[in-house]
Motif scaffolding. Structure first.
Motif, short mmCIF file in Angstrom:
data_model
loop_
_atom_site.label_atom_id
_atom_site.label_comp_id
_atom_site.label_asym_id
_atom_site.label_seq_id
_atom_site.Cartn_x
_atom_site.Cartn_y
_atom_site.Cartn_z
N ILE A 26 0.84 -1.20 0.00
CA ILE A 26 0.00 0.00 0.00
C ILE A 26 0.88 1.25 0.00
CG2 ILE A 26 -1.74 1.29 1.27
CD1 ILE A 26 -2.85 -1.30 2.29
N ALA A 27 1.98 1.21 0.78
CA ALA A 27 2.86 2.38 0.85
C ALA A 27 3.44 2.68 -0.53
CB ALA A 27 3.98 2.14 1.86
N ALA A 28 3.86 1.63 -1.23
CA ALA A 28 4.40 1.84 -2.58
C ALA A 28 3.31 2.41 -3.48
CB ALA A 28 4.93 0.52 -3.14
N GLY A 29 2.08 1.90 -3.32
CA GLY A 29 0.96 2.42 -4.11
C GLY A 29 0.72 3.90 -3.85
N LEU A 30 0.82 4.29 -2.56
CA LEU A 30 0.60 5.69 -2.21
C LEU A 30 1.65 6.59 -2.85
CD1 LEU A 30 -0.23 5.30 1.57
CD2 LEU A 30 -1.78 6.11 -0.18
N LEU A 31 2.92 6.13 -2.81
CA LEU A 31 3.98 6.94 -3.42
C LEU A 31 3.74 7.06 -4.92
CD1 LEU A 31 7.05 5.49 -1.50
CD2 LEU A 31 6.15 7.79 -1.33
N GLY A 32 3.34 5.94 -5.55
CA GLY A 32 3.05 5.97 -6.98
C GLY A 32 1.89 6.90 -7.28
N ALA A 33 0.85 6.85 -6.43
CA ALA A 33 -0.31 7.72 -6.64
C ALA A 33 0.10 9.18 -6.54
CB ALA A 33 -1.39 7.41 -5.60
N ALA A 34 0.99 9.49 -5.57
CA ALA A 34 1.43 10.88 -5.41
C ALA A 34 2.17 11.35 -6.66
CB ALA A 34 2.31 11.01 -4.18
N PHE A 83 8.85 19.29 -10.04
CA PHE A 83 9.95 18.51 -10.61
C PHE A 83 10.72 17.77 -9.52
CE2 PHE A 83 14.22 17.88 -12.24
CZ PHE A 83 14.00 17.48 -13.54
N MET A 84 11.11 18.50 -8.48
CA MET A 84 11.90 17.87 -7.42
C MET A 84 11.08 16.86 -6.63
SD MET A 84 14.85 18.87 -7.93
CE MET A 84 15.78 18.16 -6.61
N LYS A 85 9.77 17.13 -6.52
CA LYS A 85 8.92 16.18 -5.79
C LYS A 85 8.83 14.85 -6.53
CE LYS A 85 5.86 19.29 -3.38
NZ LYS A 85 4.50 19.80 -3.32
N VAL A 86 8.73 14.93 -7.86
CA VAL A 86 8.66 13.68 -8.63
C VAL A 86 9.96 12.89 -8.43
CG1 VAL A 86 8.59 12.72 -10.95
CG2 VAL A 86 7.02 14.52 -10.32
N LEU A 87 11.10 13.59 -8.46
CA LEU A 87 12.38 12.89 -8.25
C LEU A 87 12.42 12.25 -6.86
CD1 LEU A 87 15.17 15.19 -9.69
CD2 LEU A 87 13.97 13.32 -10.77
N THR A 88 12.03 13.02 -5.84
CA THR A 88 12.07 12.51 -4.47
C THR A 88 11.16 11.30 -4.31
OG1 THR A 88 12.39 14.78 -3.79
CG2 THR A 88 11.83 13.21 -2.08
N LEU A 89 9.93 11.44 -4.82
CA LEU A 89 8.98 10.34 -4.68
C LEU A 89 9.47 9.10 -5.42
CD1 LEU A 89 5.72 12.39 -5.09
CD2 LEU A 89 6.30 11.02 -3.10
N ALA A 90 10.07 9.32 -6.61
CA ALA A 90 10.57 8.18 -7.37
C ALA A 90 11.69 7.49 -6.58
CB ALA A 90 11.09 8.64 -8.73
N GLY A 91 12.57 8.29 -5.97
CA GLY A 91 13.64 7.71 -5.15
C GLY A 91 13.09 6.89 -4.01
N SER A 92 12.07 7.43 -3.31
CA SER A 92 11.48 6.70 -2.18
C SER A 92 10.82 5.42 -2.66
CB SER A 92 10.42 7.55 -1.49
OG SER A 92 10.95 8.75 -1.10
N LEU A 93 10.08 5.54 -3.78
CA LEU A 93 9.32 4.39 -4.27
C LEU A 93 10.26 3.25 -4.64
CD1 LEU A 93 6.71 3.11 -5.25
CD2 LEU A 93 6.97 4.29 -7.40
N VAL A 94 11.30 3.56 -5.40
CA VAL A 94 12.20 2.51 -5.86
C VAL A 94 12.95 1.90 -4.67
CG1 VAL A 94 14.18 2.01 -7.31
CG2 VAL A 94 12.41 3.53 -8.13
N THR A 95 13.38 2.76 -3.73
CA THR A 95 14.07 2.23 -2.55
C THR A 95 13.16 1.28 -1.78
OG1 THR A 95 14.90 4.47 -2.38
CG2 THR A 95 15.56 2.95 -0.69
N LEU A 96 11.90 1.70 -1.62
CA LEU A 96 10.97 0.88 -0.85
C LEU A 96 10.76 -0.47 -1.53
CD1 LEU A 96 9.12 0.91 1.59
CD2 LEU A 96 7.32 1.80 0.15
N VAL A 97 10.60 -0.45 -2.85
CA VAL A 97 10.36 -1.70 -3.57
C VAL A 97 11.59 -2.62 -3.47
CG1 VAL A 97 9.98 -2.67 -5.87
CG2 VAL A 97 8.68 -0.68 -5.14
N MET A 98 12.79 -2.02 -3.55
CA MET A 98 14.00 -2.84 -3.50
C MET A 98 14.28 -3.39 -2.11
SD MET A 98 16.94 -1.11 -5.83
CE MET A 98 17.16 0.32 -4.79
N SER A 99 13.73 -2.70 -1.07
CA SER A 99 14.15 -3.03 0.29
C SER A 99 13.52 -4.31 0.83
CB SER A 99 13.80 -1.88 1.22
OG SER A 99 12.41 -1.72 1.28
N ARG A 100 12.38 -4.73 0.22
CA ARG A 100 11.62 -5.84 0.79
C ARG A 100 12.47 -7.08 1.09
NH1 ARG A 100 6.44 -7.05 0.62
NH2 ARG A 100 6.95 -8.79 1.99
N ASP A 101 13.18 -7.55 0.06
CA ASP A 101 13.90 -8.82 0.21
C ASP A 101 15.06 -8.68 1.19
OD1 ASP A 101 12.40 -10.32 -1.88
OD2 ASP A 101 13.17 -8.66 -3.07
#
Lengths: 477, 202
Positions: A42-50, A77-95
């Motif tokens: 859900i958190a990843a979904g929220l970041l993607g939605a933002a 512009f900077m928000k999209v970069l920040t959110l993308a960074g958070s989203l990708v980090t979150l997705v990678m962190s699971r394993d």
């Protein structure tokens, strides 16, 4: 009431994250252990939605909430970069978190809270919003650094970051209070109006202290002391988060504060920025040479890259700022790819983080070695990759504004820095193989491959986002 | 001199005296009581400024909660304050010297200071007419600065989550109270009746 709803419409991404966090806290508390995976999804979904809301939503600029929140092209512009960074980090962190047995549902929640703080920070149009955003971001980061609480190095990282972070917040607040005392207003536009080109003692004092606090968050030399220890000690996904999303927000707010609150006293702040920039580039290049730990190497690398990005700010003007934005966008892609590689470094179920563990990777895992080498070449700024363009834009801007010494020092230190990036490539391709890595999880592998494709793509078609950076930079002037 | 000025000097003098007694009283309980006296005088100063709400909140929160908490701590914990204070006089000259240097530096800075024109206009902010204290504060906090107020709330939430993440440990084998099971117990399963023979015990 319509006044409030109009204001809320401008901060829809922040609202999505804030409301989502509250729901996720409840979900995690009620469902307990079995909700971990669901909360992350859900958190990843929220970041993607933002991200989608920013990309597809209205493009009207406005200052709302009584001068606390600004919605403009630069912020989006900077928000999209920040959110993308958070989203990708979150997705990678699971394993990684699951393998280290620290996959608690609080992790995505803290990432979300920290990201929310970054959005507030990027959109800050006044000193109070700046401070609140910074604290919301940092407080979650302190906890994330110590998230592996049974690991003594992670606890040390968290504590060190916390103590030094509190000190830098104090500096920043002191500077903010001096500025408020002088200007009588906390809004950046109001401060710029009051200063009106006169660099009085109070303003310069305030500016210096404010810059100290911001330089600490960007980990620019000489306020970088904590960076290698914290980045090495923190769990690897958290380090990736520090280097990607946090850097975006810190650089964004530095640009915004300097360019919107102090446009009238450019000679004063330019001195400080040039000083920070030269020291960061030189130290980032030389100190990384002797590192054996790849996370520590990346910590020094990020110090150097912040120095390069600050070259663009020192150059000033639309071209300089657009250069910084392009630099940060490309840097985000490169570091996400690099950390996807570092997250895949596991031998027999245990994470390894020494450069020597990469020995002979080309023979044990050719695909990963290829893409990882690509990231290293790009970070070094070797031409057929996007990292070259990043450096080219900022140095070009510096030369156009006549800062020749700065550009020369920058080019020389990037040559020195190329040594340690290429050393990693040499270790992977020409050394005797170390034990092969475990079969990597799919998420980091996909991120690494996508980043590899992007660094080539952004080099081949720079026009795709150069227009976006120019438009974003224009909104600051 | 009008009566408000008299009260100002009265409250200020008592507050400074009480504050000095807080750090110089030998008995920690007395120190806390002097702290409470200082709070009351500060509340008086707020009243003189026309900030009744702040004055009452100061008494309710600081005297009613914080100072009482201090008293509890002082009385419950066996802290030897005389030992803590030892060496105070010993370090006084060095500390005083540093303080003096800082004071001179501050004086230099303030001497060369120019204050922006807007700040001077901000020094006296009159109450909006036809508004009570509480209403004016509420309008500032919950309307003008609602965004910042909510952000501050999120920071507190983060602090709470962080404290729980870093310190909460789920211990295995902790016995928890289960009211439903307790209520469902019957005398048959809870009480055992035995015949005890004389001079035998169980």
């Amino acid at each position: 009431m319509s006044h409030l709803s109009a204001a809320l419409a401008h901060c829809l991404p922040e609202l999505i994250l804030a409301a989502g966090v509250l729901v996720l806290v409840l979900l995690g508390a009620v469902r307990g252990k079995e909700s971990d995976g669901l909360v992350t999804e859900i958190a990843a979904g929220l970041l993607g939605a933002a991200i989608l809301v920013i990309l597809l939503g209205g493009k009207t600029n406005a200052i709302v909430f009584d001068g606390a929140f600004i919605n403009d092209g630069f912020g989006r512009f900077m928000k999209v970069l920040t959110l993308a960074g958070s989203l990708v980090t979150l997705v990678m962190s699971r394993d990684f978190l699951a393998a280290e047995k620290i996959d608690k549902f609080e992790f995505p929640i803290l990432i979300l809270l920290s990201t929310l703080g970054m959005l507030i920070l990027i959109s800050a149009a006044g000193l109070i919003a700046l401070y609140l955003g910074l604290e919301l971001m940092s407080l979650a980061l302190y906890v994330l650094a110590a998230f592996h609480r049974d690991n003594i190095r992670a606890s040390e990282a968290g504590l060190k970051y916390f103590v030094l972070g509190a000190l830098s917040s104090g500096m920043l607040l002191y500077g903010a209070s001096l500025l408020y005392g002088f200007a009588g207003t906390v809004s950046f536009a109001g401060i710029a109006e009051t200063i009106n080109g006169k660099a009085s003692l109070g303003v310069v004092f305030g500016l210096v202290f404010l810059m100290v606090g911001l330089a600490f968050k960007m980990s620019a030399v000489p306020f970088h002391m904590w960076t290698p220890d914290v980045y090495e000690g923190a769990p690897t996904p958290v380090t990736a988060f520090f280097i990607t999303a946090v850097k975006m927000a810190a650089v964004a707010i530095t640009l915004r504060v300097i360019l919107t609150a102090f446009p009238g006293i450019a000679p004063q702040w330019r001195q400080i920025v040039i000083f920070l920039s030269i020291l960061s580039m030189v130290l980032g290049s030389f100190a990384a040479i002797g590192q054996a730990n790849i996370k520590r190497l990346m910590a020094y690398s990020t110090i150097g890259h912040v120095g390069f990005a600050l070259v663009g700010l020192a150059a000033g003007g639309e071209a300089g700022v657009a250069g910084v934005l392009a630099y940060m966008a490309i840097y985000l892609v490169m570091t996400l790819g690099t950390f996807a590689g570092i997250l895949s470094m596991r031998v027999n179920g245990a994470g390894v983080e020494n450069i020597s563990d990469l020995s002979g990777l080309a023979r044990t895992d050719g695909v990963m070695a290829f893409f990882f080498a690509m990231m290293m070449f790009s970070l070094a700024g070797v031409p057929p990759l996007a990292g070259f363009f990043a450096k080219w834009y900022v140095f070009n801007a510096a030369i156009q504004s006549g800062l020749y010494p700065l550009a020369v020092i920058g080019v020389l230190s990037s040559v020195v820095a190329a040594f340690y990036y290429l050393r990693v490539v040499k270790v992977m391709y020409f050394d005797e193989p170390a034990p092969a890595f475990d079969r990597p999880a799919p998420a980091p592998r996909i991120v690494l491959a996508v980043s590899g494709i992007l660094v080539v793509f952004l080099f081949a078609y720079p026009g795709l986002f150069i227009d976006a950076t120019m438009a974003a930079a224009r909104s600051l002037f | 001199m009008n009566i408000a000025a008299w009260f100002f000097y009265l409250f200020s003098a008592m507050m400074i005296g009480a504050a000095f007694m807080v750090i110089s009283a030998r008995n920690p309980v007395h120190a806390v009581l002097f702290l409470i006296l200082a709070f009351f005088n500060a509340a008086g100063l707020f009243l003189l400024l026309g900030a009744e709400f702040l004055a009452m909140i100061l008494v309710v929160v600081y005297v009613g909660a914080v100072a009482v908490l201090f008293l509890f701590v002082v009385m419950m914990l066996d802290v030897d304050f005389t030992e803590l204070k030892q060496g105070f006089l010993q370090y006084l000259p060095a500390g005083g010297l540093i303080g003096l240097v800082v004071l001179i530096e501050v004086a230099f800075v303030v001497g060369a200071w120019t204050i922006g024109p807007v700040s001077i206009a901000n020094v006296t902010t009159p109450m909006p007419p036809g508004m009570t204290n509480t209403m004016a504060l509420g309008r500032v906090l919950y309307t003008q600065y609602v965004y910042l107020f909510q952000a501050a709330g999120l920071i507190l939430l983060t602090a709470m989550i962080g404290a729980i993440v870093l310190t909460l440990r789920h211990k295995a084998g902790v016995k928890r109270q289960n009211v439903a099971i307790q209520n469902a117990r019957t005398p048959a399963e809870a009480v055992e009746v035995r015949k005890v023979a004389s001079r035998q015990g169980i």
